[in-house]
Scaffold this motif. Sequence first.
Motif, PDB file in Angstrom:
ATOM      1  N   VAL A 129      25.488   5.026   3.769  1.00 56.56           N
ATOM      2  CA  VAL A 129      24.685   6.107   4.337  1.00 56.56           C
ATOM      3  C   VAL A 129      23.322   5.563   4.774  1.00 56.56           C
ATOM      4  O   VAL A 129      22.666   4.828   4.033  1.00 56.56           O
ATOM      5  N   ASP A 130      22.904   5.914   5.971  1.00 64.52           N
ATOM      6  CA  ASP A 130      21.616   5.505   6.510  1.00 64.52           C
ATOM      7  C   ASP A 130      20.522   6.325   5.828  1.00 64.52           C
ATOM      8  O   ASP A 130      20.342   7.512   6.137  1.00 64.52           O
ATOM      9  N   ILE A 131      19.778   5.711   4.909  1.00 60.40           N
ATOM     10  CA  ILE A 131      18.783   6.481   4.159  1.00 60.40           C
ATOM     11  C   ILE A 131      17.504   6.714   4.962  1.00 60.40           C
ATOM     12  O   ILE A 131      16.644   7.481   4.530  1.00 60.40           O
ATOM     13  N   ARG A 132      17.375   6.077   6.133  1.00 59.47           N
ATOM     14  CA  ARG A 132      16.246   6.411   7.003  1.00 59.47           C
ATOM     15  C   ARG A 132      16.349   7.863   7.434  1.00 59.47           C
ATOM     16  O   ARG A 132      15.338   8.553   7.564  1.00 59.47           O
ATOM     17  N   ARG A 133      17.583   8.303   7.678  1.00 58.63           N
ATOM     18  CA  ARG A 133      17.817   9.670   8.185  1.00 58.63           C
ATOM     19  C   ARG A 133      18.299  10.625   7.109  1.00 58.63           C
ATOM     20  O   ARG A 133      17.926  11.799   7.103  1.00 58.63           O
ATOM     21  N   PHE A 134      19.140  10.132   6.196  1.00 62.32           N
ATOM     22  CA  PHE A 134      19.798  11.039   5.268  1.00 62.32           C
ATOM     23  C   PHE A 134      19.437  10.813   3.800  1.00 62.32           C
ATOM     24  O   PHE A 134      19.939  11.507   2.929  1.00 62.32           O
ATOM     25  N   GLY A 135      18.565   9.841   3.516  1.00 68.20           N
ATOM     26  CA  GLY A 135      18.205   9.571   2.135  1.00 68.20           C
ATOM     27  C   GLY A 135      17.128  10.520   1.634  1.00 68.20           C
ATOM     28  O   GLY A 135      16.330  11.065   2.402  1.00 68.20           O
ATOM     29  N   SER A 136      17.089  10.716   0.332  1.00 69.03           N
ATOM     30  CA  SER A 136      16.039  11.520  -0.278  1.00 69.03           C
ATOM     31  C   SER A 136      14.745  10.714  -0.291  1.00 69.03           C
ATOM     32  O   SER A 136      14.746   9.488  -0.113  1.00 69.03           O
ATOM     33  N   GLN A 137      13.624  11.391  -0.539  1.00 73.50           N
ATOM     34  CA  GLN A 137      12.347  10.692  -0.618  1.00 73.50           C
ATOM     35  C   GLN A 137      12.363   9.674  -1.758  1.00 73.50           C
ATOM     36  O   GLN A 137      11.824   8.577  -1.627  1.00 73.50           O
TER      37      GLN A 137
ATOM     38  N   SER B 179       0.842  -1.195   0.000  1.00 74.68           N
ATOM     39  CA  SER B 179       0.000   0.000   0.000  1.00 74.68           C
ATOM     40  C   SER B 179       0.880   1.248   0.000  1.00 74.68           C
ATOM     41  O   SER B 179       2.091   1.157   0.235  1.00 74.68           O
ATOM     42  N   PRO B 180       0.296   2.424  -0.251  1.00 77.88           N
ATOM     43  CA  PRO B 180       1.100   3.651  -0.219  1.00 77.88           C
ATOM     44  C   PRO B 180       1.828   3.839   1.108  1.00 77.88           C
ATOM     45  O   PRO B 180       2.925   4.408   1.141  1.00 77.88           O
ATOM     46  N   GLU B 181       1.213   3.360   2.208  1.00 75.76           N
ATOM     47  CA  GLU B 181       1.860   3.488   3.512  1.00 75.76           C
ATOM     48  C   GLU B 181       3.186   2.731   3.556  1.00 75.76           C
ATOM     49  O   GLU B 181       4.116   3.127   4.271  1.00 75.76           O
ATOM     50  N   ASP B 182       3.280   1.639   2.792  1.00 75.14           N
ATOM     51  CA  ASP B 182       4.520   0.859   2.779  1.00 75.14           C
ATOM     52  C   ASP B 182       5.680   1.640   2.166  1.00 75.14           C
ATOM     53  O   ASP B 182       6.844   1.337   2.432  1.00 75.14           O
ATOM     54  N   LEU B 183       5.374   2.631   1.338  1.00 74.86           N
ATOM     55  CA  LEU B 183       6.432   3.455   0.761  1.00 74.86           C
ATOM     56  C   LEU B 183       7.105   4.307   1.839  1.00 74.86           C
ATOM     57  O   LEU B 183       8.189   4.841   1.621  1.00 74.86           O
ATOM     58  N   ASN B 184       6.442   4.416   2.988  1.00 75.08           N
ATOM     59  CA  ASN B 184       7.016   5.192   4.093  1.00 75.08           C
ATOM     60  C   ASN B 184       7.638   4.310   5.162  1.00 75.08           C
ATOM     61  O   ASN B 184       8.030   4.808   6.216  1.00 75.08           O
TER      62      ASN B 184
ATOM     63  N   ARG C 246      11.705   5.676  -1.312  1.00 76.53           N
ATOM     64  CA  ARG C 246      10.613   5.002  -2.023  1.00 76.53           C
ATOM     65  C   ARG C 246      11.142   3.875  -2.900  1.00 76.53           C
ATOM     66  O   ARG C 246      10.518   2.818  -2.995  1.00 76.53           O
ATOM     67  N   THR C 247      12.271   4.100  -3.537  1.00 75.27           N
ATOM     68  CA  THR C 247      12.862   3.050  -4.364  1.00 75.27           C
ATOM     69  C   THR C 247      13.265   1.862  -3.502  1.00 75.27           C
ATOM     70  O   THR C 247      13.054   0.704  -3.879  1.00 75.27           O
ATOM     71  N   ALA C 248      13.823   2.138  -2.334  1.00 71.41           N
ATOM     72  CA  ALA C 248      14.214   1.063  -1.421  1.00 71.41           C
ATOM     73  C   ALA C 248      12.987   0.304  -0.912  1.00 71.41           C
ATOM     74  O   ALA C 248      13.013  -0.922  -0.781  1.00 71.41           O
ATOM     75  N   ALA C 249      11.904   1.035  -0.624  1.00 75.69           N
ATOM     76  CA  ALA C 249      10.675   0.378  -0.160  1.00 75.69           C
ATOM     77  C   ALA C 249      10.085  -0.515  -1.247  1.00 75.69           C
ATOM     78  O   ALA C 249       9.625  -1.636  -0.971  1.00 75.69           O
ATOM     79  N   LEU C 250      10.105  -0.044  -2.485  1.00 70.82           N
ATOM     80  CA  LEU C 250       9.619  -0.854  -3.602  1.00 70.82           C
ATOM     81  C   LEU C 250      10.496  -2.093  -3.778  1.00 70.82           C
ATOM     82  O   LEU C 250       9.991  -3.197  -3.992  1.00 70.82           O
ATOM     83  N   SER C 251      11.796  -1.920  -3.677  1.00 73.65           N
ATOM     84  CA  SER C 251      12.727  -3.054  -3.762  1.00 73.65           C
ATOM     85  C   SER C 251      12.431  -4.072  -2.673  1.00 73.65           C
ATOM     86  O   SER C 251      12.480  -5.287  -2.903  1.00 73.65           O
ATOM     87  N   LEU C 252      12.116  -3.577  -1.476  1.00 79.29           N
ATOM     88  CA  LEU C 252      11.827  -4.450  -0.341  1.00 79.29           C
ATOM     89  C   LEU C 252      10.606  -5.317  -0.628  1.00 79.29           C
ATOM     90  O   LEU C 252      10.611  -6.531  -0.377  1.00 79.29           O
ATOM     91  N   LYS C 253       9.540  -4.733  -1.169  1.00 79.04           N
ATOM     92  CA  LYS C 253       8.327  -5.484  -1.455  1.00 79.04           C
ATOM     93  C   LYS C 253       8.542  -6.492  -2.588  1.00 79.04           C
ATOM     94  O   LYS C 253       8.056  -7.629  -2.529  1.00 79.04           O
ATOM     95  N   LEU C 254       9.280  -6.100  -3.619  1.00 76.35           N
ATOM     96  CA  LEU C 254       9.548  -7.025  -4.719  1.00 76.35           C
ATOM     97  C   LEU C 254      10.431  -8.180  -4.248  1.00 76.35           C
ATOM     98  O   LEU C 254      10.252  -9.326  -4.663  1.00 76.35           O
ATOM     99  N   ALA C 255      11.373  -7.875  -3.374  1.00 77.34           N
ATOM    100  CA  ALA C 255      12.227  -8.924  -2.806  1.00 77.34           C
ATOM    101  C   ALA C 255      11.407  -9.862  -1.929  1.00 77.34           C
ATOM    102  O   ALA C 255      11.655 -11.076  -1.881  1.00 77.34           O
ATOM    103  N   GLU C 256      10.411  -9.301  -1.236  1.00 77.26           N
ATOM    104  CA  GLU C 256       9.532 -10.108  -0.396  1.00 77.26           C
ATOM    105  C   GLU C 256       8.798 -11.160  -1.235  1.00 77.26           C
ATOM    106  O   GLU C 256       8.680 -12.321  -0.836  1.00 77.26           O
ATOM    107  N   ILE C 257       8.330 -10.756  -2.424  1.00 78.77           N
ATOM    108  CA  ILE C 257       7.648 -11.692  -3.314  1.00 78.77           C
ATOM    109  C   ILE C 257       8.573 -12.849  -3.685  1.00 78.77           C
ATOM    110  O   ILE C 257       8.206 -14.020  -3.608  1.00 78.77           O
ATOM    111  N   ASP C 258       9.803 -12.517  -4.078  1.00 79.33           N
ATOM    112  CA  ASP C 258      10.751 -13.550  -4.493  1.00 79.33           C
ATOM    113  C   ASP C 258      11.134 -14.464  -3.336  1.00 79.33           C
ATOM    114  O   ASP C 258      11.293 -15.680  -3.520  1.00 79.33           O
ATOM    115  N   LEU C 259      11.292 -13.882  -2.145  1.00 81.31           N
ATOM    116  CA  LEU C 259      11.680 -14.696  -0.991  1.00 81.31           C
ATOM    117  C   LEU C 259      10.553 -15.650  -0.593  1.00 81.31           C
ATOM    118  O   LEU C 259      10.803 -16.824  -0.282  1.00 81.31           O
ATOM    119  N   VAL C 260       9.312 -15.171  -0.621  1.00 82.63           N
ATOM    120  CA  VAL C 260       8.171 -16.033  -0.316  1.00 82.63           C
ATOM    121  C   VAL C 260       8.112 -17.184  -1.320  1.00 82.63           C
ATOM    122  O   VAL C 260       7.891 -18.346  -0.955  1.00 82.63           O
TER     123      VAL C 260
END
Length: 361
Positions: A267-275, A118-123, A279-293
């Motif tokens: 660099v810790d993108i939680r604190r110093f990354g751009s939006q 969901s959009p919330e996952d991008l955050n 968002r790209t990292a969050a999308l990568s996380l969800k796509l990786a989740e699909i592959d891992l499952v």
Amino acid sequence: MRIETIKLENYRNYESLELELDPGTNLFYGDNAQGKTNILESVYLCGTTKSHRGSKDREMIRFGQEEAHIRMETVRKEIPCRVDMHLKKNRAKGIAVNGVPIHKASELIGLGNFVFFSPEDLNIIKNGPSERRRFLDMELCQLSRVYVHNLINYNRVLMQRNRLLKDISFHPEYRDTLDIWDEQMASYGISLIRSRDDFIRELNGIIFPIHERLSGGREELTLLYEKNVSEQDFREQLAGSREKDIRMRVTHIGPHRDDILFQIGGVDIRRFGSQGQQRTAALSLKLAEIDLVREKSKDTPVLLLDDVLSELDANRQRYLLESISRIQTLLTGTGIEEFVENRFPIHRLFYVEAGKVTRQK
């Protein structure tokens, strides 16, 4: 795995609804606040016993009603399965698999896997640690009955220990009973830490090439498991924190305070990354989740996308759509323009308005 049908009665804003789904892409579109997300939530709830919103059972029952019912029929490795779930206002939910009542959520594990985006996952990256722990727990609970057992018991012991810490202020004689809770907490907590450690290590191997491609080869993403305490030091640090815990009346040591660190180039993108990086990292996380499952369960999960495309730029939209082309997907949106522009096939199209769903394709 695929969902064949989903049936709702008195769920959220649906008095009665029955849908036959396609094994490919199922798009629910319409204006906001019409009930599109409720359909995805009902699927996830029926598959995991949890709402992705964290809603309580009584909040999902249609206004003025005492109960709600969800029925989901699936096929996994050519074996059909039916899950029935009754939500009740003042009692625990009832669940049956193929007509046989079950009493533990862990008994649903192995019947199917669901990835909700969901959009919330991008955050998830810029939000607090509790969001990232929730991600860990929700995914691991779908993959492991042992993890479900350990998590339930760890949370039970943690709650009892915190209650005892408050009581000790008025009853100092209770102090010695902390030893009993500390041993249980360490036992369950160490198991959780080991499972999370393995999960992050496996996820790292999958997410790296996904993010590299999404970023055009410009960035290398690494996940680090930030443990509040190591498994080797758990008992010692828990004992060492006892005086502080009693004084503050809360438990400071344990995996309930873990976090995940997202790094690009150190660099810790939680604190110093751009939006954009977050968002790209969050999308990568969800796509990786699909592959891992898919890798862990030896099966393809069902993907639930709630109005995510509108939050992504054209490049990320295209990558996401390419990645889900061979997965049963239920997704929502206010229109179909993004799919037309990306020439993405929609196998079944539903229009949603005021709790009514009309199939258009």
